[in-house]
Design a protein around this motif. Structure first.
Motif, short mmCIF file in Angstrom:
data_model
loop_
_atom_site.label_atom_id
_atom_site.label_comp_id
_atom_site.label_asym_id
_atom_site.label_seq_id
_atom_site.Cartn_x
_atom_site.Cartn_y
_atom_site.Cartn_z
N SER A 1 0.84 -1.21 0.00
CA SER A 1 0.00 0.00 0.00
C SER A 1 0.87 1.26 0.00
O SER A 1 0.58 2.23 -0.71
N LEU A 2 1.94 1.23 0.78
CA LEU A 2 2.84 2.38 0.85
C LEU A 2 3.53 2.62 -0.49
O LEU A 2 3.68 3.77 -0.94
N LEU A 3 3.93 1.52 -1.17
CA LEU A 3 4.63 1.64 -2.45
C LEU A 3 3.68 1.88 -3.61
O LEU A 3 4.10 2.37 -4.67
N GLY A 4 2.44 1.48 -3.45
CA GLY A 4 1.47 1.66 -4.51
C GLY A 4 1.61 0.66 -5.64
O GLY A 4 1.22 0.94 -6.78
N LEU A 5 2.17 -0.51 -5.37
CA LEU A 5 2.29 -1.57 -6.38
C LEU A 5 2.38 -2.92 -5.68
O LEU A 5 2.69 -3.01 -4.48
N ALA A 6 2.12 -3.95 -6.45
CA ALA A 6 2.14 -5.31 -5.92
C ALA A 6 3.56 -5.86 -5.99
O ALA A 6 4.23 -5.78 -7.03
N LEU A 7 4.02 -6.42 -4.88
CA LEU A 7 5.35 -7.04 -4.83
C LEU A 7 5.28 -8.55 -5.05
O LEU A 7 6.28 -9.17 -5.41
N PHE A 8 4.09 -9.13 -4.82
CA PHE A 8 3.91 -10.58 -4.97
C PHE A 8 2.71 -10.85 -5.87
O PHE A 8 1.78 -10.04 -5.96
N GLU A 9 2.75 -12.00 -6.48
CA GLU A 9 1.60 -12.51 -7.20
C GLU A 9 1.03 -13.66 -6.38
O GLU A 9 1.76 -14.58 -6.00
N ARG A 10 -0.27 -13.58 -6.06
CA ARG A 10 -0.89 -14.62 -5.25
C ARG A 10 -1.23 -15.82 -6.11
O ARG A 10 -1.80 -15.68 -7.20
N GLU A 11 -0.84 -16.99 -5.64
CA GLU A 11 -1.11 -18.25 -6.34
C GLU A 11 -1.77 -19.20 -5.37
O GLU A 11 -1.10 -19.90 -4.60
N GLY A 12 -3.11 -19.22 -5.38
CA GLY A 12 -3.82 -20.05 -4.43
C GLY A 12 -3.54 -19.55 -3.02
O GLY A 12 -3.78 -18.40 -2.69
N ARG A 13 -2.95 -20.44 -2.20
CA ARG A 13 -2.63 -20.06 -0.83
C ARG A 13 -1.16 -19.63 -0.70
O ARG A 13 -0.71 -19.31 0.40
N GLY A 14 -0.45 -19.60 -1.84
CA GLY A 14 0.95 -19.22 -1.82
C GLY A 14 1.19 -17.88 -2.49
O GLY A 14 0.26 -17.22 -2.96
N VAL A 15 2.46 -17.46 -2.51
CA VAL A 15 2.83 -16.20 -3.14
C VAL A 15 4.08 -16.42 -3.99
O VAL A 15 4.89 -17.32 -3.73
N ARG A 16 4.21 -15.61 -5.01
CA ARG A 16 5.39 -15.63 -5.87
C ARG A 16 5.80 -14.20 -6.14
O ARG A 16 4.96 -13.33 -6.37
N LEU A 17 7.11 -13.92 -6.09
CA LEU A 17 7.59 -12.56 -6.30
C LEU A 17 7.23 -12.06 -7.69
O LEU A 17 7.46 -12.74 -8.69
N ALA A 18 6.66 -10.85 -7.75
CA ALA A 18 6.48 -10.18 -9.02
C ALA A 18 7.81 -9.59 -9.45
O ALA A 18 8.78 -9.57 -8.68
N GLU A 19 7.93 -9.12 -10.67
CA GLU A 19 9.21 -8.58 -11.15
C GLU A 19 9.66 -7.40 -10.30
O GLU A 19 10.84 -7.30 -9.94
N ASN A 20 8.74 -6.48 -9.98
CA ASN A 20 9.11 -5.37 -9.10
C ASN A 20 9.60 -5.87 -7.74
O ASN A 20 10.55 -5.35 -7.16
N GLY A 21 8.93 -6.89 -7.24
CA GLY A 21 9.31 -7.46 -5.96
C GLY A 21 10.67 -8.11 -5.98
O GLY A 21 11.43 -8.03 -5.00
N ARG A 22 11.00 -8.77 -7.09
CA ARG A 22 12.31 -9.45 -7.19
C ARG A 22 13.44 -8.43 -7.11
O ARG A 22 14.41 -8.61 -6.37
N LEU A 23 13.34 -7.36 -7.87
CA LEU A 23 14.38 -6.33 -7.86
C LEU A 23 14.45 -5.63 -6.50
O LEU A 23 15.53 -5.34 -5.97
N TYR A 24 13.27 -5.35 -5.94
CA TYR A 24 13.22 -4.66 -4.65
C TYR A 24 13.82 -5.55 -3.54
O TYR A 24 14.52 -5.07 -2.65
N ALA A 25 13.57 -6.86 -3.63
CA ALA A 25 14.07 -7.78 -2.61
C ALA A 25 15.60 -7.79 -2.58
O ALA A 25 16.21 -7.83 -1.50
N LEU A 26 16.24 -7.75 -3.75
CA LEU A 26 17.70 -7.73 -3.80
C LEU A 26 18.25 -6.49 -3.12
O LEU A 26 19.23 -6.54 -2.37
N GLN A 27 17.61 -5.34 -3.38
CA GLN A 27 18.09 -4.08 -2.80
C GLN A 27 17.82 -4.02 -1.30
O GLN A 27 18.65 -3.56 -0.52
N VAL A 28 16.66 -4.51 -0.87
CA VAL A 28 16.34 -4.51 0.56
C VAL A 28 17.27 -5.44 1.31
O VAL A 28 17.76 -5.11 2.41
N ARG A 29 17.53 -6.63 0.74
CA ARG A 29 18.43 -7.59 1.41
C ARG A 29 19.82 -6.98 1.60
O ARG A 29 20.42 -7.11 2.67
#
Length: 300
Positions: free
Chosen positions: A45-73
C-alpha cells in the motif's frame, strides 16, 4: 528519510522473498502468519504496487518485488554489519585481544592476573577463535597468532618459538611409564594434525602408523584425553608447560622437536599499538623462555 518504510515491513518482505513462503517467514521471525501478511499489505500500500503474485494459498515474487528484494536484502545486511561493528568497537580504556583458544587457556590466562593487577583500570576482552580474524572487523587492537605470516596491513613481532614434547598422565599404565622413545611409541597414542616426523627423526625411529588410535583435531580435547589416561601425545610445550609444573602431566623423554609455527604479536599498521600490553607480553615471553626445561625429565 520520509521514503523509508517501517523496518518490520521490510524484514517481513525480505524473509518471504527469500523463503518463498509467508508461513516459513512467520516461523523464522517468531510472529504469526497474519502478522506477516499484514506487514506485506502495508508495504504494498505504501509503495502503490504489488510485490507478490498470489497463487492459491501461496505467493510468488512479481518482477518489481524481485528487484526490490535484492536491494532490501543488501540494505539490511549493511545495517547488520554497521550494528555489529558498533557493538564490537572497544570501549574507552578497553583492550581487545584476538587469539587462538588453546594459547589463551594454557599460556595467557595463567599469566594474565599479573597484568590485571598492574593495570586495575584496564578492561581486557579476549576474543578466542580458530579462524584468522580481520582485526578491524573484530574490533581488536592486537592479535596473538601462530604461523609464519606475513599478514597484509599488519605489523608483526615474533613472541617466541615453540617445541613439541611427548607427554602422558602420571597414572598411565598404573604409573609404569615408558622410559625410552621406543617404549613411548608402543603406548596408546593420542594423535592430532601435528606431524610426529620431527620427534621421531630425533629419536631415530620410524613414524607410527596412522592406522588405529585416537585422533583429535582440537588441542584442548587432546590434552584432556591425555589427562584421562587415554594415551600419550606429542604436544606444544607452550600448552603443557604449566601442566607439567603442576604435576598433571609428565614429560616422557627429554626430546624436544622444533615446531614450525612461532607465536607472533600482530597489530594494524595504521593503528597505535597497545604498548603497555605488548611490553608486558614481551616480558612474560622472556620469563617463559628462561624457565623452559625445569619441568622436563632429566636425561635417561
Amino acid at each position: 528519510m520520509n521514503d523509508l518504510p517501517p523496518m518490520n515491513a521490510l524484514r517481513c518482505f525480505e524473509a518471504v522473498a527469500r523463503l518463498g513462503s509467508v508461513g516459513r517467514a512467520a516461523e523464522e521471525l517468531h510472529v504469526t502468519h497474519s502478522a506477516v501478511s499484514q506487514q506485506l499489505r502495508q508495504l504494498e500500500s505504501l509503495l502503490g504496487l504489488a510485490l507478490f503474485e498470489r497463487e492459491g494459498r501461496g505467493v510468488r515474487l512479481a518482477e518489481n518485488g524481485r528487484l526490490y528484494a535484492l536491494q532490501v536484502r543488501e540494505a539490511l545486511h549493511g545495517i547488520g554489519d554497521a550494528t555489529r561493528a558498533l557493538r564490537i568497537r572497544p570501549r574507552a580504556g578497553e583492550l581487545v585481544v584476538a587469539l587462538i583458544p588453546s594459547f589463551g587457556q594454557h599460556w595467557l590466562l595463567p599469566r594474565l592476573p599479573r597484568y590485571l593487577a598492574a593495570h586495575p583500570d584496564r578492561r581486557v576482552r579476549l576474543q578466542a577463535s580458530l579462524d584468522l580474524q580481520d582485526l578491524r572487523q573484530a574490533g581488536a587492537q592486537l592479535a596473538i597468532r601462530m604461523g609464519q605470516g606475513p599478514w597484509d596491513g599488519m605489523v608483526q613481532e615474533q613472541l617466541f618459538t615453540d617445541e613439541l614434547v611427548m607427554v602422558a598422565a602420571p597414572g598411565l599404565n598404573s604409573g609404569a611409564l615408558p622410559r625410552t622413545p621406543a617404549e613411548v611409541l608402543r603406548c596408546p597414542l593420542v594423535r592430532s594434525a601435528e606431524s610426529w616426523a620431527p620427534w621421531c627423526q630425533l629419536a631415530g625411529l620410524p613414524e607410527p602408523s596412522p592406522e588405529g588410535g585416537l585422533w583429535i583435531n582440537d588441542s584442548n580435547l587432546s590434552l584432556q584425553a591425555v589427562r584421562l589416561g587415554l594415551g600419550v601425545a606429542l604436544e606444544r610445550l607452550s600448552l603443557v608447560d604449566g601442566l607439567l609444573r603442576q604435576g598433571e602431566l609428565v614429560a616422557l623423554t627429554t626430546l624436544r622437536a622444533p615446531y614450525a609455527y612461532p607465536y607472533w604479536l600482530v597489530w594494524p599498521q595504521a593503528a597505535a599499538p597497545p604498548l603497555d600490553f605488548i611490553d608486558w607480553l614481551r616480558e612474560e615471553a622472556r620469563r617463559y623462555a628462561d624457565g623452559l626445561g625445569e619441568a622436563l625429565p632429566s636425561a635417561r
